[in-house]
Scaffold this motif. Sequence first.
Motif, PDB file in Angstrom:
ATOM      1  N   LEU A   1      -3.315  -1.868  -1.347  1.00 21.26           N
ATOM      2  CA  LEU A   1      -4.246  -2.185  -2.437  1.00 21.26           C
ATOM      3  C   LEU A   1      -4.991  -3.494  -2.232  1.00 21.26           C
ATOM      4  O   LEU A   1      -5.839  -3.861  -3.032  1.00 21.26           O
TER       5      LEU A   1
ATOM      6  N   SER B   1       2.410  -6.610  -3.406  1.00 19.94           N
ATOM      7  CA  SER B   1       2.645  -5.168  -3.252  1.00 19.94           C
ATOM      8  C   SER B   1       4.131  -4.848  -3.347  1.00 19.94           C
ATOM      9  O   SER B   1       4.529  -3.868  -3.977  1.00 19.94           O
TER      10      SER B   1
ATOM     11  N   ASP C   1       0.340  -3.369   2.457  1.00 24.49           N
ATOM     12  CA  ASP C   1      -0.540  -3.852   1.392  1.00 24.49           C
ATOM     13  C   ASP C   1      -1.750  -2.925   1.243  1.00 24.49           C
ATOM     14  O   ASP C   1      -2.879  -3.304   1.534  1.00 24.49           O
TER      15      ASP C   1
ATOM     16  N   SER D   1       1.035  -8.684   0.718  1.00 23.89           N
ATOM     17  CA  SER D   1       2.333  -8.038   0.949  1.00 23.89           C
ATOM     18  C   SER D   1       3.345  -8.384  -0.130  1.00 23.89           C
ATOM     19  O   SER D   1       4.070  -7.504  -0.614  1.00 23.89           O
TER      20      SER D   1
ATOM     21  N   THR E   1       3.101   4.169  -8.119  1.00 21.86           N
ATOM     22  CA  THR E   1       3.818   3.785  -6.901  1.00 21.86           C
ATOM     23  C   THR E   1       3.940   4.965  -5.946  1.00 21.86           C
ATOM     24  O   THR E   1       3.732   4.827  -4.739  1.00 21.86           O
TER      25      THR E   1
END
Length: 146
Positions: free
Chosen positions: A53, A60, A51, A57, A91
Amino acid sequence: MIKSFLFPSKYGERSYSLLLLAMRIVMGLLLMTHGFQKLMGYSAMSTTFPDPLGVGSNASLCLAIFGELFCPIAFIAGFLYRLSMIPMIVTMVVAFLFIHQCSIAEGELAFVYLLTFVLLYIAGPGLFSVDAVIGRRLAEKDRTVR
């Protein structure tokens, strides 16, 4: 201006467009294998997926699946080509910068995808794409309106 960027109507030689088509198919299918693996392992990965960002989880993983499985479908078809590439590029940026800490040794594949997608973003979809068909139709419509 934005219309010609999203739906280009003119391109160079057919061989160049065939190369772009081949690159879209190959790179899109290759990326889709990663997204498909994530989708098939969703339940096992949803709580342990990295995770970087800070969105959780599960979120993400969903974003990675979107960028690696669903966006490549539009990318291969050349439909909303540049818009579909943005999640793919993001990504790969996240994977290379945050997951692999900019290490070519560990993140070589993410770096190759990232570089390839940025170059293909710049090149555009080519003649053999949905966007080119839409671009030609929009250009014809503009000529008949004038």
